[in-house]
Design a protein around this motif. Structure first.
Motif, PDB file in Angstrom:
ATOM      1  N   ARG A 153      53.924  70.457  46.466  1.00 26.81           N
ATOM      2  CA  ARG A 153      54.677  69.627  45.521  1.00 26.81           C
ATOM      3  C   ARG A 153      55.954  70.338  45.078  1.00 26.81           C
ATOM      4  O   ARG A 153      56.997  69.702  44.903  1.00 26.81           O
ATOM      5  N   ARG A 158      50.827  61.448  49.949  1.00 30.21           N
ATOM      6  CA  ARG A 158      50.600  60.057  49.565  1.00 30.21           C
ATOM      7  C   ARG A 158      49.139  59.676  49.728  1.00 30.21           C
ATOM      8  O   ARG A 158      48.575  58.939  48.912  1.00 30.21           O
ATOM      9  N   ASP A 178      47.207  61.099  46.836  1.00 32.25           N
ATOM     10  CA  ASP A 178      47.445  60.305  45.632  1.00 32.25           C
ATOM     11  C   ASP A 178      46.678  58.989  45.698  1.00 32.25           C
ATOM     12  O   ASP A 178      46.152  58.506  44.686  1.00 32.25           O
ATOM     13  N   GLY A 187      59.210  62.982  42.118  1.00 31.27           N
ATOM     14  CA  GLY A 187      57.822  62.612  41.891  1.00 31.27           C
ATOM     15  C   GLY A 187      57.259  63.114  40.580  1.00 31.27           C
ATOM     16  O   GLY A 187      56.065  62.976  40.326  1.00 31.27           O
ATOM     17  N   ASP A 212      56.397  58.860  37.382  1.00 31.78           N
ATOM     18  CA  ASP A 212      55.848  57.794  38.215  1.00 31.78           C
ATOM     19  C   ASP A 212      56.633  56.503  38.069  1.00 31.78           C
ATOM     20  O   ASP A 212      56.853  55.780  39.040  1.00 31.78           O
ATOM     21  N   TYR A 259      63.473  56.996  47.817  1.00 29.60           N
ATOM     22  CA  TYR A 259      62.270  57.469  47.147  1.00 29.60           C
ATOM     23  C   TYR A 259      61.982  56.701  45.856  1.00 29.60           C
ATOM     24  O   TYR A 259      61.046  57.029  45.145  1.00 29.60           O
ATOM     25  N   SER A 276      58.503  55.453  41.373  1.00 28.81           N
ATOM     26  CA  SER A 276      58.587  56.517  42.364  1.00 28.81           C
ATOM     27  C   SER A 276      57.765  56.136  43.585  1.00 28.81           C
ATOM     28  O   SER A 276      56.612  55.705  43.461  1.00 28.81           O
ATOM     29  N   GLN A 292      56.921  58.328  45.694  1.00 25.49           N
ATOM     30  CA  GLN A 292      56.180  59.528  46.059  1.00 25.49           C
ATOM     31  C   GLN A 292      54.673  59.317  45.901  1.00 25.49           C
ATOM     32  O   GLN A 292      53.878  60.152  46.328  1.00 25.49           O
ATOM     33  N   ARG A 293      54.295  58.212  45.232  1.00 24.12           N
ATOM     34  CA  ARG A 293      52.874  57.900  45.070  1.00 24.12           C
ATOM     35  C   ARG A 293      52.703  56.390  45.110  1.00 24.12           C
ATOM     36  O   ARG A 293      53.654  55.642  44.882  1.00 24.12           O
TER      37      ARG A 293
END
Length: 323
Positions: A7, A73, A76, A139, A142, A154, A276, A278-279
């Motif tokens: 991360r 991902r 998550d 990230g 959220d 992103y 985001s 990223q998740r």
């Protein structure tokens, strides 16, 4: 190899700077540098080139980035699936809003989630959009309410609210510039000493674009990315600024300040609800988005905020809450 290292690597790659990444991660820069070096030693490759303006990934670093994104991902998603196995909102959400909007609806949203969704841990933070954009890309955040920022692969953005921009200054000076009216032509700010937020903020980009179309060069005395010092400088007569209505609302009735809506052209700022990428978007995040729209509509209706709300009558708003 630790998840924490992955991360941190992602934050450094997305921010392009160790110092920015350290700020986003909330750790000291030397500690972050050691973590990246340890990761490079473990992998046996150099992940970043260091240069005068920051850092960028090597070919191996870019390949490593492409490899770990699906893994992160998936992790998550597993966490989300386990937390929401019962079909109710669950999990952790870090949500950022501009200070003006947080003051209007932040407490109510936190109270509702605390009462209705005890399995959700909601972390609410304030931040100007320029900084929140970096948090989203890395990230660290959220979801967020941000102004209409540059597009990012992103971040997903949905329209939320449009507000007017106003010239803000000492009351006597504002009344001298535009007596007996609530508006002022945008071109009239040419030649005024201006105190503005920096160029990485959406508000500033909106203003710069309007000035370019009018062929006007602003007299910018200082760039200030903090609201309290900015208002203090205006109060002490160092110049004028341009702010959205929500930021000015607390000063209505204050004899120190005056403001006029900018017209010809009318200047506005559009706020977006950003996610985001990223998740994955969880049930809890979708419910938070719905609650934000509902509370924002209430705030506009009762005067806590002034603006035009987008997409109020949508499936997201009409859908019943989880129980």
């Amino acid at each position: 190899m630790e998840l924490r290292q992955l991360r941190y690597f992602l934050m450094v790659k997305e921010s392009g700077s160790l110092s920015k990444a350290a700020s986003v991660a909330g750790i000291a820069q030397p500690a972050l540098s050691r973590t990246i070096r340890q990761l490079e030693e473990e992998l046996g490759v150099q992940l970043f080139y260091r240069h005068g303006r920051g850092i960028r990934p090597t070919e191996e670093g870019a390949q490593f980035h492409a490899s770990i994104i699906p893994l992160l991902r998936e992790l998550d998603q597993i966490k989300s699936d386990l937390g929401e196995a019962a079909g109710v909102p669950a999990g952790d959400i870090t949500f950022a809003m501009p200070p003006s909007m947080s003051a209007a609806i932040g407490a109510e949203i936190v109270k509702q989630f605390f009462s209705l969704y005890p399995q959700v841990k909601l972390h609410l933070v304030d931040g100007l959009s320029g900084y929140v954009n970096e948090w989203l890309a890395a990230g660290r955040v959220d979801m967020a309410v941000i102004n209409n920022a540059r597009k990012s692969p992103y971040v997903r953005m949905d329209p939320l609210l449009e507000v007017n921009l106003l010239l803000f200054g000492r009351k006597l000076e504002i009344e001298t510039l535009a007596p007996n009216t609530e508006i002022i032509p945008t071109r009239n700010i040419a030649g005024l000493p201006m105190l503005l937020v920096g160029r990485n903020h959406g508000l500033r980009r909106e203003l710069d674009a309007a000035m370019q179309k009018l062929g006007i060069q602003l007299d910018i005395k200082a760039e200030v990315d903090a609201l309290s010092p900015l208002k203090q400088l205006v109060r002490e007569g160092y110049g004028f600024t341009v702010l959205p209505h929500g930021v000015i609302l607390p000063e209505i009735g204050n004899d120190d300040f005056g403001f006029r809506r900018l017209v010809e052209p009318e200047l506005t700022q559009r706020f977006m609800l950003a996610f985001s990428l990223q998740r994955p978007t969880t049930v809890a995040m979708r419910e938070l988005a719905r609650r934000v729209r509902i509370e924002l509509a209430k705030a506009v209706a009762d005067g806590r905020m002034v603006g035009r709300v987008d997409r109020l009558i949508s499936d997201e708003v009409r859908s019943p809450p989880y129980s």
